[in-house]
Each structure stands twice: as structure tokens, then as C-alpha cells.
Design a protein around this motif. Structure first.
Motif, PDB file in Angstrom:
ATOM      1  N   GLN A 146      -1.723  -2.075  42.824  1.00  0.00           N
ATOM      2  CA  GLN A 146      -1.707  -3.535  42.931  1.00  0.00           C
ATOM      3  C   GLN A 146      -2.915  -4.107  42.218  1.00  0.00           C
ATOM      4  OE1 GLN A 146      -1.345  -4.676  47.036  1.00  0.00           O
ATOM      5  NE2 GLN A 146       0.884  -4.635  46.908  1.00  0.00           N
ATOM      6  N   ASP A 147      -2.664  -4.969  41.232  1.00  0.00           N
ATOM      7  CA  ASP A 147      -3.701  -5.676  40.495  1.00  0.00           C
ATOM      8  C   ASP A 147      -3.458  -7.167  40.613  1.00  0.00           C
ATOM      9  OD1 ASP A 147      -5.006  -3.424  39.602  1.00  0.00           O
ATOM     10  OD2 ASP A 147      -3.898  -3.318  37.724  1.00  0.00           O
ATOM     11  N   LYS A 148      -4.362  -7.870  41.266  1.00  0.00           N
ATOM     12  CA  LYS A 148      -4.306  -9.336  41.379  1.00  0.00           C
ATOM     13  C   LYS A 148      -2.943  -9.820  41.875  1.00  0.00           C
ATOM     14  CE  LYS A 148      -7.579  -9.675  37.618  1.00  0.00           C
ATOM     15  NZ  LYS A 148      -7.770 -10.018  36.228  1.00  0.00           N
ATOM     16  N   GLY A 149      -2.440  -9.204  42.899  1.00  0.00           N
ATOM     17  CA  GLY A 149      -1.179  -9.632  43.491  1.00  0.00           C
ATOM     18  C   GLY A 149       0.055  -9.061  42.836  1.00  0.00           C
ATOM     19  N   LYS A 150      -0.103  -8.425  41.663  1.00  0.00           N
ATOM     20  CA  LYS A 150       1.046  -7.836  40.976  1.00  0.00           C
ATOM     21  C   LYS A 150       1.035  -6.328  41.183  1.00  0.00           C
ATOM     22  CE  LYS A 150       1.356 -11.243  37.298  1.00  0.00           C
ATOM     23  NZ  LYS A 150       1.324 -11.460  35.852  1.00  0.00           N
ATOM     24  N   THR A 151       2.205  -5.756  41.272  1.00  0.00           N
ATOM     25  CA  THR A 151       2.328  -4.317  41.430  1.00  0.00           C
ATOM     26  C   THR A 151       2.813  -3.722  40.120  1.00  0.00           C
ATOM     27  OG1 THR A 151       2.902  -4.616  43.750  1.00  0.00           O
ATOM     28  CG2 THR A 151       3.401  -2.485  42.790  1.00  0.00           C
TER      29      THR A 151
END
Length: 179
Positions: A36-41
Motif C-alpha cells: 500500500q502506497d498513499k492509499g493505493k494498493t
């Protein structure tokens, strides 16, 4: 004591499927891990050699994967039933005689040292087209300047030197005595 409750999921991972994959030391695996990076998977793939598998098929089972990235050995320990593992692929299966392949770490280091001993350091570099053009231009300019200086020296050598009162032998001798 052991009672199986049907229809109740303990983990979001299909545990039977992960058990049946038959992962063991010596396998080359590709682990698709959710990050998970900044709310994105996103999915990150880590491909390497399985060094060890620990704790059998119990819920805390783990496996260690090693790969060499940019000349540096990287090892990751994954829980077998982790929901962060999206997919496990066995790329290649090798026959090994050990259940733990920790000796691979030293073996790889020895091979690299052996290769470094055999290599010789060379001062060879490549030039881009732009660097070649700049080098040729500066060499041409230096040759032109050298030619102009040579012509000036010829012209100066051909012109007769007139004796002026400052350059007569008597004046020069007096100047040397003063120094």
C-alpha cells in the motif's frame, strides 16, 4: 478437542491451497506481494531462491526467499498464510539435499570474491557523440592557434631588428651591472 466448524473462515487466505503448493527449500519462487502506497494498493514481485521453510503447515509457518539485486543479496521472510501475499508461483524446482540452504550466502560471496580476483581494472571508457564532437572541436581550435603562433613567429623572425638607443650593447651592459 479438534472440532471443525464448516462455513467459518479464520483467514482471508485459502489455507488448503497454500498447504498444497508444496513449497520447499531449493525452489525458485515468484512472490506477488500487495503493497500500500498513499492509499493505493499495488503488486510487487519478489523472485528468488527459497532458503528455508519453517514451522511446517501450522498457522505461523514461514519461508525465506533470497535474491541478488544490484549486486547485493536481499532476503525476505514471508508468512506462508499472509493475506498480503497475492500469489505464489513456483518457477523452478531444484533437487537439494538440505532442508535449510543458509550456506548459499557464503557460497555466493566466495564466488564473487573469486571473480573479482580474476578481473583486472581497465581505464576504458566510451564517449557519446556529443563528447566526441566537443573534443574534436577543441583539438581543431588548438591546432589553429598553434598555426597562428607559428606564422607570427616566422614573421617576427623575418623582420630585421633595428638598433635603438635602448638596445645598444653599451646600454644593455649598464643595465646588467645595475641588477
Amino acid at each position: 478437542m479438534k472440532t471443525a466448524v464448516k462455513g467459518v473462515n479464520i483467514s482471508p487466505v485459502n489455507m488448503e491451497e497454500r498447504k498444497s503448493i508444496g513449497l520447499r527449500a531449493g525452489d525458485t519462487v515468484r512472490v506477488h506481494q500487495k503493497i500500500q502506497d498513499k492509499g493505493k494498493t499495488r503488486i510487487q514481485i519478489f523472485e528468488g531462491l527459497v532458503l528455508a521453510r519453517k514451522h511446517g503447515d501450522e498457522p505461523g509457518a514461514t519461508f525465506t526467499v533470497r535474491k541478488v539485486a544490484s549486486g547485493v543479496g536481499v532476503e525476505k521472510v514471508y508468512p506462508l498464510y499472509s493475506p498480503l501475499i497475492d500469489k505464489l508461483e513456483i518457477v523452478k524446482r531444484a533437487k537439494v539435499r538440505r532442508s535449510k540452504l543458509y550456506y548459499i550466502r557464503e557460497k555466493v560471496a566466495r564466488e564473487i570474491k573469486r571473480q573479482m580476483r580474476r578481473t583486472t581494472m581497465m581505464g576504458v571508457t566510451t564517449e557519446s557523440e556529443a563528447e566526441v564532437a566537443v573534443r574534436v572541436a577543441t583539438e581543431a581550435k588548438a591546432l589553429e592557434e598553434a598555426a597562428l603562433k607559428a606564422k607570427e613567429a616566422e614573421v617576427v623572425a623575418e623582420t630585421p631588428v633595428e638598433a635603438t638607443p635602448e638596445t645598444t650593447p653599451e646600454v644593455v651592459a649598464e643595465a646588467e651591472k645595475k641588477d
